[in-house]
Enzyme design. Structure first.
Site, mmCIF file in Angstrom:
data_model
loop_
_atom_site.group_PDB
_atom_site.id
_atom_site.type_symbol
_atom_site.label_atom_id
_atom_site.label_comp_id
_atom_site.label_asym_id
_atom_site.label_seq_id
_atom_site.Cartn_x
_atom_site.Cartn_y
_atom_site.Cartn_z
ATOM 1 N N HIS A 146 0.856 -1.194 0.000
ATOM 2 C CA HIS A 146 0.000 0.000 0.000
ATOM 3 C C HIS A 146 0.888 1.240 0.000
ATOM 4 O O HIS A 146 1.326 1.715 1.051
ATOM 5 C CB HIS A 146 -0.894 -0.020 1.237
ATOM 6 N N HIS A 187 1.777 5.123 -2.310
ATOM 7 C CA HIS A 187 1.411 6.109 -3.326
ATOM 8 C C HIS A 187 2.695 6.764 -3.830
ATOM 9 O O HIS A 187 3.283 7.592 -3.137
ATOM 10 C CB HIS A 187 0.487 7.170 -2.744
ATOM 11 N N ARG A 207 2.813 8.652 -6.460
ATOM 12 C CA ARG A 207 2.391 9.996 -6.889
ATOM 13 C C ARG A 207 2.649 10.326 -8.355
ATOM 14 O O ARG A 207 2.509 11.492 -8.740
ATOM 15 C CB ARG A 207 3.065 11.068 -6.022
ATOM 16 N N ASP A 251 0.995 2.654 3.630
ATOM 17 C CA ASP A 251 0.200 3.756 3.079
ATOM 18 C C ASP A 251 1.101 4.977 2.883
ATOM 19 O O ASP A 251 0.730 6.107 3.207
ATOM 20 C CB ASP A 251 -0.999 4.101 3.961
ATOM 21 N N HIS A 277 3.568 14.276 0.770
ATOM 22 C CA HIS A 277 3.197 15.581 0.226
ATOM 23 C C HIS A 277 4.418 16.487 0.290
ATOM 24 O O HIS A 277 5.318 16.282 1.118
ATOM 25 C CB HIS A 277 2.052 16.198 1.024
#
Length: 444
Positions: free
Chosen positions: A60, A62, A64, A305, A309
């Site tokens: 899991h 990201h 991006r 996860d 950012h």
């Protein structure tokens, strides 16, 4: 004669650990040799006194890309993974655009090729246009993702009927559907009742009740349709109880994340935006229930996860706590934080391999190549020295997020070497072989 021979280590698999020398050729493990046996190799690695683990598989994350590369990209994200001992990353489909069609998935695979430091498998999103499923299946993504709250309308399956109808479209397909156990009705109602924008309002919009109901809905819908599902990160006592009672009714697995095993909602007061994500952090009682489930074998997979950012995005001022971009980095710290749980005596090294290597590999269609140290498997290997300590710091993070919620922690072991298909890619926290990763697909 082997290309590489790793001597003197204790080999750790999910089932047992034992002293073995490991012979490698052609990117695969070709022999497990009793210590003291005669063997020759072009390269011999002395791992005496160390543990040898299979490379971790993060189910899991990201990365991006495409569209959000100011937050992370394939190169920076897999660099972080390599330094953290994660040799296979399973990338979520919520980029820009979302990976909802065969064309978008093919483009993403092509864009990643040649830019990866570790192997990456891609997940596709289930959209309300269910006719797209067949084309996506043909490209063998490692899994699909179905959302029940907090997403754009085109990807929102807000009730039991919609979830079940989507699952029926998979028929007897050899794949896995990840389901996040939220509840859009509770989120919407809570937001309408409380518009203060506080941390408390954010917590009320995503309560343990929503998670427990979401777990029940996911498992029961899978049981009714015959679909194979994976319930995404649970972190509440009611969610654990619902999972414990219902998990045997369907072909289902469940995950949690490292941050949910340590932090509580009280930590928002000191770490704020650094810890803001979804599901929200819970109470100490919820954390203890989750830890008990982990220790008792109820949790199948621990995944990060990883959702970075840009620092400026996290540092900006927002009208409401809920508006802060949700998510935090985790790929580079997964192994260290799991070893912290070993330090505490909550789990063992075998459990780390089970939840972070074998189980995710098997569940996501990579179980004949990844997740264990055995002949015929990819030589994705980690040398861990339990005689040395290591530390976690913001300054060492290579993700574009440039921080870790575990800053300042220390661990009673150190990852010294990482191998991907038999080639050393990390030594003493420095990349030694760039761009060795490949796009991997679900094996049928």
């Amino acid at each position: 004669m082997f290309e590489t021979l790793i001597r003197g280590a204790t080999v750790v698999n999910a089932e047992r650990q034992e002293r073995r020398d490991v012979g490698i050729a052609g990117g695969r493990i070709v022999a497990l040799i009793t210590p003291g046996g005669t063997a020759e190799a072009a390269t011999v690695v002395d791992a005496s006194g160390c543990l040898l683990l299979p490379g971790l598989v993060d189910a899991h994350a990201h990365l991006r890309e495409p569209g959000l590369t100011h937050k992370e990209d394939f190169s920076s994200g897999t660099h972080a993974a390599a330094l953290g001992g994660v040799t296979t990353v399973l990338d979520m489909p919520t980029d820009e655009p979302w990976t909802a069609s065969a064309e978008e998935l093919a483009d993403k695979m092509a864009t990643a090729t040649g830019r990866l430091h570790v192997d990456v498998g891609f997940q596709a999103v289930v959209s309300r246009d269910l006719s797209r499923i067949a084309g996506l299946l043909a490209l063998a993504p490692v899994s699909f993702e179905l959302f029940t709250s907090d997403v754009p309308e085109a990807f929102l399956f807000r009730n039991f009927d919609m979830v079940a109808e989507a699952l029926r479209h998979f028929g007897h397909a050899d794949t896995l559907i990840g389901i996040s156990p939220g509840d859009q009705s509770i989120l919407t109602g809570a937001n309408e009742r409380n518009k203060t924008g506080t941390i408390a309002a954010f917590l009320d919009s995503r309560p343990p009740l929503a998670e427990a109901g979401g777990v029940a809905r996911a498992v029961l819908a899978a049981a009714a349709t015959g679909a194979r599902i994976h319930v995404r990160q649970i972190n509440s006592e009611p969610g654990v109880e619902a999972w414990s009672r219902l998990r045997d009714r369907a072909d289902a697995s469940v995950e949690t994340t490292p941050q949910n095993l340590f932090f509580t909602a009280d930590d928002y007061e000191t770490q704020g935006a650094r810890l803001k994500g979804s599901p929200p952090l819970r109470s100490r009682q919820d954390v203890e229930a989750l830890r008990a489930a982990l220790k008792g074998g109820l949790i199948d997979i621990v995944a990060t996860d990883h959702a970075p950012h840009a620092p400026a995005e996290k540092a900006a001022a927002y009208a409401a706590f809920a508006d802060i971009p949700g998510g935090m980095p985790g790929l580079q710290t997964l192994l260290q934080v799991m070893l912290k749980l070993v330090d505490e005596g909550l789990i063992t090294y075998l459990d780390v391999v089970r939840m972070c290597a074998r189980n995710p590999a098997e569940r996501f269609g990579l179980g004949r190549r990844k997740g264990r140290i055995a002949t015929g498997y990819d030589a994705d290997l980690l040398i861990v020295d339990p005689r040395l300590s290591s530390s976690i710091s913001d300054a060492d993070q290579v993700s574009r997020a440039a921080y870790t919620p575990f800053d300042g922690w220390s661990v009673k072991a150190r990852l010294t070497n990482v191998f991907l298909r038999g080639r050393e890619i990390v030594r003493d926290q420095v990349l030694t072989g760039a761009g060795q990763g490949k796009v991997v697909r679900r094996e049928h």
